[in-house]
Design an enzyme around this catalytic site. Structure first.
Site, PDB file in Angstrom:
ATOM      1  N   SER A  76      -4.615   3.145   4.160  1.00 55.03           N
ATOM      2  CA  SER A  76      -4.867   2.443   2.900  1.00 55.03           C
ATOM      3  C   SER A  76      -4.962   0.940   3.134  1.00 55.03           C
ATOM      4  O   SER A  76      -5.838   0.254   2.584  1.00 55.03           O
ATOM      5  CB  SER A  76      -3.754   2.753   1.897  1.00 55.03           C
ATOM      6  OG  SER A  76      -3.986   2.111   0.674  1.00 55.03           O
TER       7      SER A  76
ATOM      8  N   LYS B 232       0.812  -1.216   0.000  1.00 57.21           N
ATOM      9  CA  LYS B 232       0.000   0.000   0.000  1.00 57.21           C
ATOM     10  C   LYS B 232       0.849   1.271   0.000  1.00 57.21           C
ATOM     11  O   LYS B 232       0.494   2.292   0.589  1.00 57.21           O
ATOM     12  CB  LYS B 232      -0.987   0.026   1.181  1.00 57.21           C
ATOM     13  CG  LYS B 232      -1.817  -1.246   1.344  1.00 57.21           C
ATOM     14  CD  LYS B 232      -2.432  -1.725   0.035  1.00 57.21           C
ATOM     15  CE  LYS B 232      -3.464  -0.762  -0.522  1.00 57.21           C
ATOM     16  NZ  LYS B 232      -4.018  -1.249  -1.837  1.00 57.21           N
TER      17      LYS B 232
ATOM     18  N   HIS C 130       7.349  -7.006  -2.670  1.00 52.47           N
ATOM     19  CA  HIS C 130       7.193  -6.536  -1.289  1.00 52.47           C
ATOM     20  C   HIS C 130       8.283  -7.158  -0.401  1.00 52.47           C
ATOM     21  O   HIS C 130       8.253  -7.000   0.816  1.00 52.47           O
ATOM     22  CB  HIS C 130       5.831  -6.950  -0.729  1.00 52.47           C
ATOM     23  CG  HIS C 130       4.654  -6.251  -1.364  1.00 52.47           C
ATOM     24  ND1 HIS C 130       4.670  -4.924  -1.733  1.00 52.47           N
ATOM     25  CD2 HIS C 130       3.407  -6.717  -1.676  1.00 52.47           C
ATOM     26  CE1 HIS C 130       3.483  -4.599  -2.245  1.00 52.47           C
ATOM     27  NE2 HIS C 130       2.710  -5.666  -2.226  1.00 52.47           N
TER      28      HIS C 130
END
Length: 287
Positions: free
Chosen positions: A129, A44, A99
């Site tokens: 988020s 995010k 990630h």
């Protein structure tokens, strides 16, 4: 369902089972990097934005891919199951996202000429988020109240662990000029300038007209309306936009609408404590 039921554990981190497997993680570790470029984010923090931007820069502003190929195939995640399916279709230099913390990257990455772009976002906006994404993503645990989710975020009890650990792992790298850092806020404030920075880093000398075209097609509103970019192709069982839209606001500073003074104090003191003694400073005030 709980995080443990919905996740696969990998070297101490929890990753969503829906998009990760033992085989996909093995594939990632054996992946042969060449002269590729990988955008690195904590979840995010602008991942989907970079999935849109990188192919456009690498292909000199050619819009074909963003209208014909879903973003997850255009710029796949290194660690997810989809990479093995599409890897042979990717044109060199390949655009990827991840990630992964720095120490999770495969050996070939360190031995290659591949470049990394680390996108940082104010963690107060990251958590907001992420909170809404957990509401709409069927493959993630229910976030509970924002206060409960805040504790999970600060304790690292979410997929991909602590935000501070992720940032620190990539800030302490030995990649030299193979890595650049940019912030989500920098991109929001002046996207054409950010695109020029990224283009220069990737050795692309794009015209002002091309930069303008890319910026236009990578705006929040443009991406929100593109089926190949807005995740509307994903079945509702996995991502239910009725619970929260995937493209929700795309702004900097929405955290001000969610934090109570007590939550802000708790958040700030925890993050500052974990960043104490670091050789780098964060680009935002957390107060």
């Amino acid at each position: 369902m709980s995080r443990e039921e919905l996740s696969i554990q990998y070297h101490g981190l929890f990753l969503p089972k829906e998009t990760h497997s033992v085989n996909s993680l093995k594939f990632a570790q054996e992946f042969s990097f060449e002269n590729d470029v990988i955008a690195v984010t904590y979840p995010k923090s602008g991942t989907v934005w970079m999935q849109e931007i990188l192919p456009l820069i690498l292909n000199d502003g050619d819009l074909t891919q963003i209208h014909t190929i879903p973003n997850w195939d255009r710029t796949p995640w290194l660690e997810e199951t989809r990479l093995a399916v599409v890897v042979d279709q990717l044109k060199s230099p390949r655009a990827l996202v991840t990630h992964f913390p720095y120490h999770f990257m495969p050996a070939s990455f360190h031995q290659s000429k591949a470049k990394a772009i680390y996108v940082m976002r104010n963690p107060k906006d990251v958590i907001v988020s992420s909170y809404y994404f957990h509401q709409m993503a069927g493959f993630l645990e229910d976030p509970g109240t924002f206060d409960e989710f805040l504790d999970k975020f600060l304790d690292g009890n979410l997929v991909f662990g602590k935000w501070t650990d992720h940032v620190k792992s990539w800030k302490h790298n030995n990649l030299g000029d193979r890595i650049m850092f940019i912030t989500y806020e920098e991109m929001k404030e002046d996207l054409p300038a950010a695109l020029r920075r990224i283009s220069s880093f990737l050795g692309k000398n794009l015209s002002d007209e091309t930069i303008h075209t890319i910026a236009e097609h990578c705006s929040f509103n443009a991406m929100k309306d593109k089926p190949m970019s807005n995740f509307s192709l994903v079945p509702k069982i996995y991502m239910d936009s009725d619970k929260s839209p995937f493209f929700r606001k795309g702004v900097a500073g929405d955290w001000k609408n969610h934090f109570t003074p007590e939550q802000l104090s708790r958040f700030t003191s925890t993050i500052n404590k974990e960043m104490e003694g670091e050789s780098f400073s964060l680009p935002w005030s957390l107060d």
